[in-house]
Design an enzyme around this catalytic site. Structure first.
Site, PDB file in Angstrom:
ATOM      1  N   GLU A  68       0.822  -1.201   0.000  1.00  0.00           N
ATOM      2  CA  GLU A  68       0.000   0.000   0.000  1.00  0.00           C
ATOM      3  C   GLU A  68       0.861   1.259   0.000  1.00  0.00           C
ATOM      4  O   GLU A  68       0.526   2.255  -0.653  1.00  0.00           O
ATOM      5  CB  GLU A  68      -0.937   0.003   1.215  1.00  0.00           C
ATOM      6  CG  GLU A  68      -1.992  -1.085   1.204  1.00  0.00           C
ATOM      7  CD  GLU A  68      -1.489  -2.399   1.794  1.00  0.00           C
ATOM      8  OE1 GLU A  68      -0.268  -2.513   2.053  1.00  0.00           O
ATOM      9  OE2 GLU A  68      -2.317  -3.308   1.984  1.00  0.00           O
ATOM     10  N   PRO A 270      12.355 -13.092   1.385  1.00  0.00           N
ATOM     11  CA  PRO A 270      11.136 -13.331   2.167  1.00  0.00           C
ATOM     12  C   PRO A 270      10.352 -12.041   2.383  1.00  0.00           C
ATOM     13  O   PRO A 270      10.926 -10.963   2.513  1.00  0.00           O
ATOM     14  CB  PRO A 270      11.662 -13.886   3.488  1.00  0.00           C
ATOM     15  CG  PRO A 270      13.065 -13.372   3.591  1.00  0.00           C
ATOM     16  CD  PRO A 270      13.578 -13.276   2.186  1.00  0.00           C
ATOM     17  N   GLY A 312      13.819  -2.829   1.958  1.00  0.00           N
ATOM     18  CA  GLY A 312      13.900  -1.744   0.990  1.00  0.00           C
ATOM     19  C   GLY A 312      14.905  -1.944  -0.121  1.00  0.00           C
ATOM     20  O   GLY A 312      15.339  -0.972  -0.735  1.00  0.00           O
ATOM     21  N   PRO A 338       2.873  -8.078  -8.942  1.00  0.00           N
ATOM     22  CA  PRO A 338       3.880  -8.511  -9.921  1.00  0.00           C
ATOM     23  C   PRO A 338       4.505  -7.370 -10.714  1.00  0.00           C
ATOM     24  O   PRO A 338       5.407  -7.599 -11.518  1.00  0.00           O
ATOM     25  CB  PRO A 338       3.069  -9.411 -10.856  1.00  0.00           C
ATOM     26  CG  PRO A 338       1.712  -8.767 -10.877  1.00  0.00           C
ATOM     27  CD  PRO A 338       1.501  -8.227  -9.475  1.00  0.00           C
ATOM     28  N   GLU A 340       6.381  -4.677  -9.997  1.00  0.00           N
ATOM     29  CA  GLU A 340       7.795  -4.320  -9.789  1.00  0.00           C
ATOM     30  C   GLU A 340       8.700  -5.238 -10.601  1.00  0.00           C
ATOM     31  O   GLU A 340       9.666  -4.788 -11.228  1.00  0.00           O
ATOM     32  CB  GLU A 340       8.152  -4.395  -8.305  1.00  0.00           C
ATOM     33  CG  GLU A 340       7.659  -3.242  -7.481  1.00  0.00           C
ATOM     34  CD  GLU A 340       8.208  -3.276  -6.072  1.00  0.00           C
ATOM     35  OE1 GLU A 340       8.431  -2.201  -5.508  1.00  0.00           O
ATOM     36  OE2 GLU A 340       8.411  -4.371  -5.529  1.00  0.00           O
TER      37      GLU A 340
END
EC number: 2.4.99.12
Length: 438
Positions: A68, A270, A312, A338, A340
């Site tokens: 988000e 992960p 990040g 998906p 990115e």
């Protein structure tokens, strides 16, 4: 259920929150021990601010987690361009880190307060937002009630409702009408989401498409990238990203199944980096050699798995490969974004359980940029095929880029829908004398 009973149910929810409030401190302390809260910022959960409120118009933007937060970054930058202050709240440590990395001083970041009367009243009274914008699907009854009591417009952007949530709210239609009816505006992600919001009592509802299509590719430290590219050399690679429990085991199975033919490096990222120790232990039990990003381990020719247990740095991991399996879709449910992967030049693979991103996957698959696999064995075959078939891999990558380009435009539609709320604040911000009052 009658309107009266629905109101009683919401009143009961608020009373239950007040009764449970004394347990909030030990609960947050437990989460802190688990690495899910920042110890020095725990008071923010109780509505206590950690920084001053700036002078001038301010919009509260809430994004629950990483996905988000990524979606609303372009919207936040548009608000800042209009000189409107942005208070961004998130609910996870990873999303807070993402805010620091991507937005820095562009926003004021706070952890979202508990949905209990005392913290949320304290929070709203201090920050005095001119509007509240929430990304996607979270519904917090006490927060909505307090915002309504102060006549603060509540707006949903990139709004979606999962199949499960829609069924749950439909079974409580009177409660849904009381809550969704408080929304001043819903900007829905798809036709289906718009229809569901209208059914539950929201009005007006407009359709924008997915804001995530307008996000920039995740950034990368070029020096770090160059270092790892040198370590990887000419080895074949693939990545399993945003993985949930069970999907790291699937990635290990794939690695072992195709290693004799490819001698590849497998990258595992992960969804929750704090699981890194447990994942490493599992991989080592299977006889695999692991290098961890959190330790700055060197990738050697003997390394089987590069474990991306950092926050990040998705831009780093995706730039090290051209094949990306997107998790929470094989042994978990809901799916992950998906786009990115497609933006950064990866052929996208996914399990079948992508309910929360159904429309996005449909568009990318329709273009040819993604492929579904039903189980671990099929995933292994797909990864091997893409590793050894450059023509097919390049075609999927190009189709993924095309799909992303076709999906852009949601930001302009969202801004247009928000204009009645933004224009007065923009004027107030630009007319306010330097050093003027709040």
């Amino acid at each position: 259920m009658s309107n009266g009973l629905a109101r009683m149910a919401l009143f009961g929810y608020r009373v239950a929150g007040i009764c449970a409030y004394p347990l909030a401190s030990p609960y947050l302390a437990y989460r802190t021990l688990k690495g899910k809260e920042e110890r020095q910022r725990r008071l923010e959960r109780f509505g206590y601010p950690s920084v001053p409120r700036p002078h001038g118009p301010l919009i509260w933007v809430h994004a629950a987690s990483v996905g988000e937060t990524l979606a609303v970054i372009p919207l936040i930058r548009e608000l800042r361009r209009r000189e409107i202050h942005v208070l961004l709240t998130t609910g996870t440590v990873t999303s807070a880190a993402l805010s620091r990395t991507r937005l820095g001083d562009e926003v004021i970041h706070q952890y979202v307060p508990l949905d209990v009367k005392f913290p949320i009243k304290r929070f709203i009274a201090y920050w005095r937002p001119d509007a509240a914008i929430t990304a996607e699907s979270e519904i917090w009854p006490t927060t909505m009630a307090e915002l309504s009591r102060r006549n603060i417009p509540q707006i949903r952007v990139n709004a979606r409702i999962s199949d499960r949530s829609y069924e749950r709210w439909s079974n409580r239609s009177k409660i849904a009408e009381l809550l969704f009816g408080r929304l001043a505006l819903v900007v829905a992600r798809s036709d289906l989401d718009a229809e569901r919001f209208r059914d539950l009592g929201a009005w007006p509802v407009v359709i924008s498409g997915n804001l995530k299509g307008d996000t920039d590719p995740p950034p990368v430290d070029e020096a770090v990238l160059a270092g790892y590219q040198s370590q990887v050399g000419d080895r074949k690679t693939w990545a399993a990203i945003c993985t949930f429990e069970g999907e790291e085991e699937a990635a290990a199975f794939v690695h072992r199944a195709i290693k004799p033919r490819n001698q590849q490096l497998t990258i595992i990222v992960p969804r929750h980096p704090e699981r890194g120790d447990a994942i490493e232990a599992m991989l080592r039990e299977k006889g695999l050699t692991v290098a961890r990003r959190s330790r700055n381990d060197v990738i050697t020719p003997e390394t089987d798995i590069f474990l991306g247990d950092s926050i990040g740095e998705m831009g780093l991991y995706l730039r090290l490969t051209e094949i990306s399996f997107v998790g929470r879709s094989l042994t978990a449910e809901g799916g992950q974004n998906p786009l990115e992967s497609a933006m950064l030049g990866c052929a996208v693979l996914s399990g079948p359980n992508v309910q929360n991103f159904r429309e996005t996957y449909q568009q990318v698959i329709r273009k040819g940029g993604a492929r579904m696999v039903r189980d671990t064995e099929m995933l292994a075959k797909a990864v091997h095929y893409l590793m050894t078939n450059e023509v097919a891999r390049r075609k999927m990558i190009d189709c993924g880029h095309e799909a992303v380009q076709d999906m852009r435009g949601a930001l302009s539609t969202t801004i247009k829908a928000l204009e009645p709320y933004l224009n007065p604040l923009t004027v107030a911000a630009r007319l306010r004398p330097a050093g003027g009052g709040a």
